[in-house]
Design a protein around this motif. Structure first.
Motif, PDB file in Angstrom:
ATOM      1  N   LEU A   1       0.827  -1.215   0.000  1.00  0.00           N
ATOM      2  CA  LEU A   1       0.000   0.000   0.000  1.00  0.00           C
ATOM      3  C   LEU A   1       0.862   1.265   0.000  1.00  0.00           C
ATOM      4  O   LEU A   1       0.473   2.282  -0.574  1.00  0.00           O
ATOM      5  N   ARG A   2       2.016   1.184   0.613  1.00  0.00           N
ATOM      6  CA  ARG A   2       2.925   2.334   0.572  1.00  0.00           C
ATOM      7  C   ARG A   2       3.496   2.510  -0.834  1.00  0.00           C
ATOM      8  O   ARG A   2       3.616   3.626  -1.338  1.00  0.00           O
ATOM      9  N   GLU A   3       3.830   1.383  -1.497  1.00  0.00           N
ATOM     10  CA  GLU A   3       4.398   1.469  -2.845  1.00  0.00           C
ATOM     11  C   GLU A   3       3.362   1.931  -3.873  1.00  0.00           C
ATOM     12  O   GLU A   3       3.723   2.449  -4.926  1.00  0.00           O
ATOM     13  N   VAL A   4       2.080   1.734  -3.582  1.00  0.00           N
ATOM     14  CA  VAL A   4       1.034   2.289  -4.455  1.00  0.00           C
ATOM     15  C   VAL A   4       1.256   3.792  -4.621  1.00  0.00           C
ATOM     16  O   VAL A   4       1.129   4.346  -5.730  1.00  0.00           O
ATOM     17  N   ILE A   5       1.624   4.457  -3.514  1.00  0.00           N
ATOM     18  CA  ILE A   5       1.808   5.917  -3.534  1.00  0.00           C
ATOM     19  C   ILE A   5       3.175   6.297  -4.073  1.00  0.00           C
ATOM     20  O   ILE A   5       3.314   7.223  -4.875  1.00  0.00           O
ATOM     21  N   SER A   6       4.190   5.585  -3.648  1.00  0.00           N
ATOM     22  CA  SER A   6       5.561   5.982  -4.014  1.00  0.00           C
ATOM     23  C   SER A   6       5.942   5.605  -5.438  1.00  0.00           C
ATOM     24  O   SER A   6       6.755   6.296  -6.073  1.00  0.00           O
ATOM     25  N   ALA A   7       5.340   4.501  -5.969  1.00  0.00           N
ATOM     26  CA  ALA A   7       5.781   4.061  -7.300  1.00  0.00           C
ATOM     27  C   ALA A   7       4.683   3.362  -8.078  1.00  0.00           C
ATOM     28  O   ALA A   7       4.982   2.648  -9.043  1.00  0.00           O
ATOM     29  N   GLY A   8       3.427   3.568  -7.708  1.00  0.00           N
ATOM     30  CA  GLY A   8       2.362   2.848  -8.372  1.00  0.00           C
ATOM     31  C   GLY A   8       1.232   3.743  -8.862  1.00  0.00           C
ATOM     32  O   GLY A   8       1.474   4.862  -9.342  1.00  0.00           O
ATOM     33  N   THR A   9       0.005   3.252  -8.724  1.00  0.00           N
ATOM     34  CA  THR A   9      -1.148   3.950  -9.305  1.00  0.00           C
ATOM     35  C   THR A   9      -1.599   5.166  -8.503  1.00  0.00           C
ATOM     36  O   THR A   9      -2.469   5.911  -8.957  1.00  0.00           O
ATOM     37  N   GLY A  10      -1.014   5.377  -7.322  1.00  0.00           N
ATOM     38  CA  GLY A  10      -1.451   6.502  -6.483  1.00  0.00           C
ATOM     39  C   GLY A  10      -0.416   7.593  -6.320  1.00  0.00           C
ATOM     40  O   GLY A  10      -0.339   8.249  -5.273  1.00  0.00           O
ATOM     41  N   LYS A  11       0.401   7.818  -7.343  1.00  0.00           N
ATOM     42  CA  LYS A  11       1.477   8.815  -7.240  1.00  0.00           C
ATOM     43  C   LYS A  11       0.971  10.232  -6.990  1.00  0.00           C
ATOM     44  O   LYS A  11       1.733  11.094  -6.544  1.00  0.00           O
ATOM     45  N   ALA A  12      -0.321  10.465  -7.243  1.00  0.00           N
ATOM     46  CA  ALA A  12      -0.871  11.802  -7.005  1.00  0.00           C
ATOM     47  C   ALA A  12      -0.788  12.190  -5.531  1.00  0.00           C
ATOM     48  O   ALA A  12      -0.804  13.374  -5.187  1.00  0.00           O
ATOM     49  N   LEU A  13      -0.659  11.195  -4.664  1.00  0.00           N
ATOM     50  CA  LEU A  13      -0.574  11.474  -3.228  1.00  0.00           C
ATOM     51  C   LEU A  13       0.865  11.479  -2.715  1.00  0.00           C
ATOM     52  O   LEU A  13       1.105  11.657  -1.515  1.00  0.00           O
ATOM     53  N   ASP A  14       1.815  11.281  -3.607  1.00  0.00           N
ATOM     54  CA  ASP A  14       3.232  11.279  -3.213  1.00  0.00           C
ATOM     55  C   ASP A  14       3.761  12.706  -3.294  1.00  0.00           C
ATOM     56  O   ASP A  14       4.453  13.083  -4.246  1.00  0.00           O
ATOM     57  N   VAL A  15       3.411  13.505  -2.289  1.00  0.00           N
ATOM     58  CA  VAL A  15       3.772  14.929  -2.295  1.00  0.00           C
ATOM     59  C   VAL A  15       4.692  15.212  -1.110  1.00  0.00           C
ATOM     60  O   VAL A  15       4.499  14.661  -0.018  1.00  0.00           O
ATOM     61  N   PRO A  16       5.709  16.059  -1.281  1.00  0.00           N
ATOM     62  CA  PRO A  16       6.736  16.260  -0.256  1.00  0.00           C
ATOM     63  C   PRO A  16       6.251  16.977   0.999  1.00  0.00           C
ATOM     64  O   PRO A  16       6.855  16.824   2.063  1.00  0.00           O
ATOM     65  N   TYR A  17       5.200  17.765   0.885  1.00  0.00           N
ATOM     66  CA  TYR A  17       4.754  18.549   2.047  1.00  0.00           C
ATOM     67  C   TYR A  17       3.866  17.747   3.001  1.00  0.00           C
ATOM     68  O   TYR A  17       3.493  18.226   4.066  1.00  0.00           O
ATOM     69  N   MET A  18       3.529  16.504   2.629  1.00  0.00           N
ATOM     70  CA  MET A  18       2.679  15.667   3.456  1.00  0.00           C
ATOM     71  C   MET A  18       3.483  14.530   4.091  1.00  0.00           C
ATOM     72  O   MET A  18       4.514  14.117   3.553  1.00  0.00           O
ATOM     73  N   PRO A  19       3.026  14.011   5.224  1.00  0.00           N
ATOM     74  CA  PRO A  19       3.666  12.808   5.769  1.00  0.00           C
ATOM     75  C   PRO A  19       3.459  11.644   4.806  1.00  0.00           C
ATOM     76  O   PRO A  19       2.543  11.688   3.969  1.00  0.00           O
ATOM     77  N   PRO A  20       4.284  10.604   4.888  1.00  0.00           N
ATOM     78  CA  PRO A  20       4.137   9.456   3.971  1.00  0.00           C
ATOM     79  C   PRO A  20       2.726   8.872   4.033  1.00  0.00           C
ATOM     80  O   PRO A  20       2.160   8.679   5.107  1.00  0.00           O
ATOM     81  N   ILE A  21       2.187   8.574   2.860  1.00  0.00           N
ATOM     82  CA  ILE A  21       0.811   8.066   2.742  1.00  0.00           C
ATOM     83  C   ILE A  21       0.848   6.675   2.126  1.00  0.00           C
ATOM     84  O   ILE A  21       1.699   6.372   1.279  1.00  0.00           O
ATOM     85  N   ALA A  22      -0.066   5.818   2.542  1.00  0.00           N
ATOM     86  CA  ALA A  22      -0.240   4.492   1.938  1.00  0.00           C
ATOM     87  C   ALA A  22      -1.695   4.386   1.493  1.00  0.00           C
ATOM     88  O   ALA A  22      -2.600   4.960   2.117  1.00  0.00           O
ATOM     89  N   GLY A  23      -1.957   3.648   0.406  1.00  0.00           N
ATOM     90  CA  GLY A  23      -3.341   3.573  -0.062  1.00  0.00           C
ATOM     91  C   GLY A  23      -3.520   2.648  -1.235  1.00  0.00           C
ATOM     92  O   GLY A  23      -2.594   1.929  -1.638  1.00  0.00           O
TER      93      GLY A  23
END
Length: 602
Positions: free
Chosen positions: A508-530
């Motif tokens: 779920l973390r990799e979804v954000i960092s390198a998968g279909t949820g990159k829209a939530l991989d933003v530097p001003y937010m804490p790490p997100i999983a989804g």
């Protein structure tokens, strides 16, 4: 000399005339005795036979009961901000026993015209109370200043009609959290008949939906009133007795007004829902559904035209956060759990992926139409591979997949306090045979493994699902009533192996960092999983899903966004909505471009 002469002119009485002079006296005495006897018997009847009734009527003409409705308890968010309260308004009352039958048609007509209420409705209300009722009955709530003035102008024609102050429900934020808060309304005849044993009476205002209904016992309070003596003009002479109305208790919810506002803004005018909750104890932080309604409109009488207009907005009273829809690829969290927990697939399993997975005569296509090569659970979650999880579901088997679906809470109500919740659907072989008269197939299992087919899940259930890997393997019970109970009171361990939880969280973390949820991989937010999801929903456009929690290493909040028939994918449509809610919770905003960058070159 005699002063008076006999009337016979001096003739002597004869046998025919003896006693004639006393005849008139006898007649008068007889008539008098008859009249007195009749009056006496009537008085005796009234006094002895009808005495109790007549005394009661006389008492009713002199004694008036003035009921005092209790002020309903307030509803606050988790930080004490007002979500629902009461405000003072004017209401119109009738005193049935003071209504003169001869003047009643004129009074009824005048009230109908001034208050815009059908005469038949007014007549029915008085008949329900009884024309001899000594209690005031309300016929309209929250009247306008113009109506107050009109009633005052015609007061000489409106005997038995009074205008008094009462408290009505007020929602200061308008339609915000309408599906959670619900609304209040007056009991109808059918409801009153059912609830008389609970102490309800005609004219009572009760919660009709949402929190207002769920916590009715806390919020309602207790009626009070006065018994007063009045003169012939209806003026109060003295108070004979008084019972103070007891206000309802306040209720504090788990909702966070700031997060709720952000969720409302994120969903906008889209048809759908957003749910945010604390993954550690199930406290609901926000719950939004669209289309919606303004609960303030129920503070007065709803006309047929208003009701029709509301219904024309696309079922605004349906709470979509608690209605079932195909969960699509968000369900792959369950499939991954079932695969690893079954013992048939180790956390390190690598499987080939394809353009399509052929099962019998059905091809289950990969969304990128090519496959992703050999991948494991983490990468499969990140890229949302249909063919990978189709193989996992097929290998684990339908019964195992169904078992874990139910362990995660699908196919059953979550236990939240709201009565409007649907249970969704987890189909099995027995269900399919009963409904379709067909046997369960491998294709049904594969379809289920990617969140399609018969499976129906509510956004609230999907949020509970995401909370499980977020909190380390516990299924939480979502709730709205804030209390100080420890989080363990609101959750149950699913006994998932730590290695399974670890792999799912990595995926779920990799979804954000390198998968279909990159829209939530933003530097001003804490790490997100989804995880994203796009559900086929014929004959309409696809549904869009996105569920996320943050911070990824120590989650505080889960957010699930759902857009019904949005026409776009979960990553494109629902992910930005999820991010907007997370930004509000963590009080973060995207950095604004500097003025130098915004300035145009010369």
């Amino acid at each position: 000399m005699s002063v008076f002469q006999p009337s016979s002119g001096g003739r002597k009485p004869t046998p025919r005339t003896v006693g004639r002079n006393y005849q008139s006296i006898f007649v008068m005495l007889f008539v008098s005795a008859f009249l007195v006897g009749g009056m006496g018997s009537r008085l005796a009847y009234l006094q002895l036979m009808q005495g109790s009734r007549n005394r009661q009527l006389a008492e009713n003409n002199r004694i008036r009961l003035i009921p005092k409705q209790p002020v309903r308890g307030n509803i606050f968010d988790r930080k004490g901000r007002v979500l629902a309260s009461s405000r003072l308004s004017y209401a119109v009352y009738l005193w049935p026993i003071a209504l003169k039958k001869g003047d009643w048609p004129q009074t009824r007509q005048r009230l109908s015209k001034t208050l815009n209420i059908p005469e038949a409705d007014i007549q029915k209300r008085v008949e329900r109370a009884g024309f001899n009722s000594p209690s005031l009955i309300r016929i309209e709530r929250d009247i306008s200043p113009a109506q107050i003035t009109a009633l005052a102008e015609y007061s000489n024609q409106l005997e038995g009609v009074e205008v008094d102050i009462e408290a009505v429900r007020n929602y200061p934020n308008g339609d915000l959290a309408a599906h959670v808060l619900g609304y209040t309304g007056e009991l109808n005849d059918e409801e009153l008949a059912k609830r008389k044993s609970e102490g309800y009476r005609m004219g009572d205002i009760v919660g009709q939906m949402g929190v207002e209904q769920a916590f009715e016992d806390k919020l309602r309070g207790e009626w009070g009133g006065q018994q007063v003596e009045v003169d012939g003009a209806g003026q109060v002479l003295r108070v004979l007795g008084q019972k103070k109305a007891k206000s309802g208790k306040d209720v504090q919810l788990t909702l966070d007004l700031k997060v709720q506002k952000a969720a409302e803004a994120a969903l906008g005018n889209r048809k759908g829902a957003i749910v945010a909750l604390d993954p550690n104890n199930g406290a609901v932080l926000a719950m939004v559904s669209r289309p919606t309604f303004d609960p303030n409109i129920f503070s007065t009488r709803i006309t047929a035209a208003t009701w029709k207009q509301l219904q024309g907005k696309g079922n605004p009273f349906v709470n979509r956060s608690m209605r079932g829809f195909p969960p699509a690829s968000t369900f792959k969290v369950v499939t991954a759990t079932a695969g690893m927990e079954s013992g048939k697939y180790a956390p390190s399993t690598i499987l080939p992926t394809y353009a399509a997975l052929q099962v019998g005569n059905t091809a289950f296509g990969e969304w990128n139409k090519a496959g992703f090569g050999p991948i494991g659970f983490v990468r499969a979650l990140a890229m949302s591979s249909n063919t990978f999880f189709g193989q996992i579901g097929r290998g684990a088997g339908g019964p195992t997949l169904i078992e874990w679906s139910r362990k995660y809470g699908f196919g059953q109500k979550t236990g939240i306090e709201l009565s409007e919740e649907a249970q969704g659907l987890v189909a099995d072989a027995a269900w399919k045979q009963k409904v379709y008269k067909w046997d369960w197939t491998v294709g049904d299992t594969v379809n289920m493994s990617i969140g399609q087919g018969f499976t129906q899940a509510t956004p609230l259930q999907v949020a509970v699902m995401f909370a499980t890997p977020a909190n380390g393997g516990y299924r939480v019970k979502p709730h709205l009533l804030k209390d100080n109970e420890e989080s363990k009171s609101w959750r149950k361990s699913l006994n998932i192996k730590p290695t399974t939880i670890k792999v799912i969280r990595q995926g779920l973390r990799e979804v954000i960092s390198a998968g279909t949820g990159k829209a939530l991989d933003v530097p001003y937010m804490p790490p997100i999983a989804g995880k994203s999801g796009t559900a086929e929903a014929p004959p309409g456009k696809p549904h869009a899903w996105f569920g996320a929690y943050a911070p990824a290493d120590k989650p505080e909040i889960v957010v699930v966004a759902f857009a019904e028939h949005s026409g776009g994918g979960g990553s494109k449509v629902a992910a930005p909505m999820t991010l907007q809610v997370l930004e509000a919770y963590f009080n973060k905003k995207p950095p604004q471009p500097s003025k130098d960058k915004q300035a145009r070159p010369n």
